[in-house]
Write an enzyme that holds these catalytic residues in place. Sequence first.
Site, PDB file in Angstrom:
ATOM      1  N   LYS A   1      16.443   4.006  -3.013  1.00 30.88           N
ATOM      2  CA  LYS A   1      17.168   2.867  -3.594  1.00 30.88           C
ATOM      3  C   LYS A   1      18.182   3.330  -4.630  1.00 30.88           C
ATOM      4  CE  LYS A   1      14.326  -1.113  -2.661  1.00 30.88           C
ATOM      5  NZ  LYS A   1      13.576  -2.260  -3.199  1.00 30.88           N
TER       6      LYS A   1
ATOM      7  N   LYS B   1      13.940   3.960   9.423  1.00 21.47           N
ATOM      8  CA  LYS B   1      13.165   2.710   9.414  1.00 21.47           C
ATOM      9  C   LYS B   1      14.096   1.499   9.552  1.00 21.47           C
ATOM     10  CE  LYS B   1      11.950   0.959   5.531  1.00 21.47           C
ATOM     11  NZ  LYS B   1      11.480   0.525   4.219  1.00 21.47           N
TER      12      LYS B   1
ATOM     13  N   LYS C   1      15.901  -4.537   6.164  1.00 22.12           N
ATOM     14  CA  LYS C   1      16.684  -5.769   6.054  1.00 22.12           C
ATOM     15  C   LYS C   1      18.012  -5.514   5.347  1.00 22.12           C
ATOM     16  CE  LYS C   1      13.771  -6.973   2.212  1.00 22.12           C
ATOM     17  NZ  LYS C   1      12.541  -7.634   1.893  1.00 22.12           N
TER      18      LYS C   1
HETATM   19  P1  TYM Z   1       9.176  -5.347   1.617  1.00 18.49           P
HETATM   20  O1  TYM Z   1       9.570  -6.681   1.094  1.00 18.49           O
HETATM   21  O2  TYM Z   1      10.225  -4.301   1.738  1.00 18.49           O
HETATM   22  O3  TYM Z   1       8.511  -5.475   3.037  1.00 18.49           O
HETATM   23  C1  TYM Z   1       7.438  -6.369   3.240  1.00 18.49           C
HETATM   24  C2  TYM Z   1       6.422  -5.786   4.203  1.00 18.49           C
HETATM   25  O4  TYM Z   1       7.025  -5.432   5.447  1.00 18.49           O
HETATM   26  C3  TYM Z   1       6.725  -4.081   5.761  1.00 18.49           C
HETATM   27  N1  TYM Z   1       7.881  -3.482   6.449  1.00 18.49           N
HETATM   28  C4  TYM Z   1       7.811  -2.889   7.650  1.00 18.49           C
HETATM   29  N2  TYM Z   1       6.797  -2.718   8.506  1.00 18.49           N
HETATM   30  C5  TYM Z   1       7.058  -2.083   9.673  1.00 18.49           C
HETATM   31  N3  TYM Z   1       8.284  -1.618  10.016  1.00 18.49           N
HETATM   32  C6  TYM Z   1       9.339  -1.768   9.178  1.00 18.49           C
HETATM   33  N4  TYM Z   1      10.532  -1.332   9.535  1.00 18.49           N
HETATM   34  C7  TYM Z   1       9.120  -2.437   7.930  1.00 18.49           C
HETATM   35  N5  TYM Z   1       9.923  -2.771   6.890  1.00 18.49           N
HETATM   36  C8  TYM Z   1       9.149  -3.421   5.986  1.00 18.49           C
HETATM   37  C9  TYM Z   1       6.497  -3.417   4.403  1.00 18.49           C
HETATM   38  O5  TYM Z   1       5.730  -2.245   4.539  1.00 18.49           O
HETATM   39  C10 TYM Z   1       5.771  -4.513   3.662  1.00 18.49           C
HETATM   40  O6  TYM Z   1       4.413  -4.527   3.979  1.00 18.49           O
HETATM   41  N6  TYM Z   1       6.921  -3.224  -2.272  1.00 18.49           N
HETATM   42  C11 TYM Z   1       6.769  -4.183  -1.209  1.00 18.49           C
HETATM   43  C12 TYM Z   1       6.512  -5.598  -1.694  1.00 18.49           C
HETATM   44  C13 TYM Z   1       5.348  -5.745  -2.591  1.00 18.49           C
HETATM   45  C14 TYM Z   1       3.983  -5.684  -2.237  1.00 18.49           C
HETATM   46  C15 TYM Z   1       3.253  -5.940  -3.430  1.00 18.49           C
HETATM   47  C16 TYM Z   1       3.319  -5.445  -1.037  1.00 18.49           C
HETATM   48  C17 TYM Z   1       5.402  -6.009  -3.934  1.00 18.49           C
HETATM   49  N7  TYM Z   1       4.130  -6.141  -4.427  1.00 18.49           N
HETATM   50  C18 TYM Z   1       1.855  -5.938  -3.444  1.00 18.49           C
HETATM   51  C19 TYM Z   1       1.927  -5.449  -1.061  1.00 18.49           C
HETATM   52  C20 TYM Z   1       1.211  -5.689  -2.240  1.00 18.49           C
HETATM   53  C21 TYM Z   1       8.044  -4.188  -0.406  1.00 18.49           C
HETATM   54  O7  TYM Z   1       9.082  -3.778  -0.836  1.00 18.49           O
HETATM   55  O8  TYM Z   1       7.940  -4.792   0.790  1.00 18.49           O
END
Ligand code: TYM
Length: 348
Positions: free
Chosen positions: A125, A209, A212
Site C-alpha cells: 500500500k 491477486k 478491488k
Molecule cells: P479486504 O477488505 O481487503 O478483503 C475482505 C476479505 O476478502 C478477502 N479477499 C480475497 N480472497 C480471495 N481472493 C482474493 N483475491 C481476495 N481479495 C480479498 C480478504 O482476505 C478478506 O478476508 N484487513 C482486512 C479487513 C479486516 C478484517 C478485520 C478481516 C479488518 N479487520 C478483522 C478480518 C478480521 C482487509 O483488508 O480485507
Amino acid sequence: MTAPQAGETGTPERKPVILSGIQPSGDLMIGHYTGALRNWKKLQESHECFFALVNLHAITVYQKPAELRRRSLELLALYMACGIDPERSTLFVQSHVPQHAELGWILNCITPIGQLQRMTQFKDKSRRNEKNINAGLLNYPVLMAADILLYQADCVPVGDDQKQHLELTRDLAIRFNSMYSETFKVPEPYIAPREEGARIMSLQDPTAKMSKSDPDRNASLMLLDPPDVIRAKLRRAVTDSGSSIAYDPDERPGISNLMTLYRIVTGIGFEEQEERYSGQGYGPYKKDLGEAIVAFLEPVQERFKEIIGDRKALEEILDAGAAKARDRARRTLDKVHRKIGLLGGRRY
Ligand code: TYM
C-alpha cells in the site's frame, strides 16, 4: 482450516465466536465472496458471528466522504445478498463501536514498529499510495487485531492475503496475556484451501491477486457487474500458453484460476472440467464460465436490488448490530482497563 465446533472450546453451550470484516473502500469482487463471504455464510450456522464493515480501516487510504457512506450501506446489502443473515449474525459498522479504536491504541503500545514495517500489505500500500504513507497505514494491522480480540474470537475466516495480519493478532494476544495474565482468546485463522478460492488471481495477470483497487477494470470481476460485462471480462481473461484445460496453479496459473472460479460457481470439480473440455481449447471454456458466473450472480444481484431499496431497514440492522457489538466489546475492554491499571474500570 477446521473451525472449532460448539462444545470444543470449554463451556459446552457456548458457540465458538467468529469475527471478520470487509473494508467499504471499493466495489466487492468475486475474491471477497470466495475468500470471505462464502465461508461466513457456512459458519454462521454453527458459530456466533460478528461481521463488521471496517470503515476505520478504509480511511487509511483517502475516501470521498459521500462514496464511503454509500459504499458502507451497499456493503451491508451485499453481505445480506450473499446470504449473511442479520437474524443470526451481528452485522455492524466498526466506527459505531468506539472500543475498536481504543483497544487499537492500547495494543499499539505493545507492538514493535519493526513488525509493522515488515507487513507485506503495508509495503504494497505504501508503494501504491506514495503521497499518503500515513501512520494509519502502518498501524492498520493493530486495529485489525483489536477488531478480533475485542470479541474473543475463536476463529477468523479470511482470504489468504490476511494470514500475516492474523499472525500479528495472535502474537499480540499472546504478548498481552503474558504481560498482564490471561485476557484474550488467541484466535485461529480460517483460510480455505487455494482450490476453494482463498486467493483468486487477477484476470489480467494471474500471478497477482485480484484486487478491488486494480486500476485495470478487466482484472477484477465485481459482484455487481452486469452480465455483459462479466462475459466480456471472461472473454478477455489472460490464459497460459497451450490450450488444454488442466489444473496446475504453479505452471498454468491463468487457467487454474478460472477453473477455481468454475468449481465454486458450479460445484463441478477439476477432473470433470478437464474431461468435459478435453480438446476444446479456451474459447468455449471461457464462454461457459462466463454464463455460469452470470447465472450464479444473478440471484445475488436481484437480492441486492431489493435490500438496498430499503434504507431504513438497513439502518435498523446496523443500530441493532452496533448495540450487540458494543455490549460484547465493552466487556473485553473493561477487563483490559483493569488489567493494565487504567483507573476506574467500568464506571467511565
Ligand atoms: P479486504 O477488505 O481487503 O478483503 C475482505 C476479505 O476478502 C478477502 N479477499 C480475497 N480472497 C480471495 N481472493 C482474493 N483475491 C481476495 N481479495 C480479498 C480478504 O482476505 C478478506 O478476508 N484487513 C482486512 C479487513 C479486516 C478484517 C478485520 C478481516 C479488518 N479487520 C478483522 C478480518 C478480521 C482487509 O483488508 O480485507
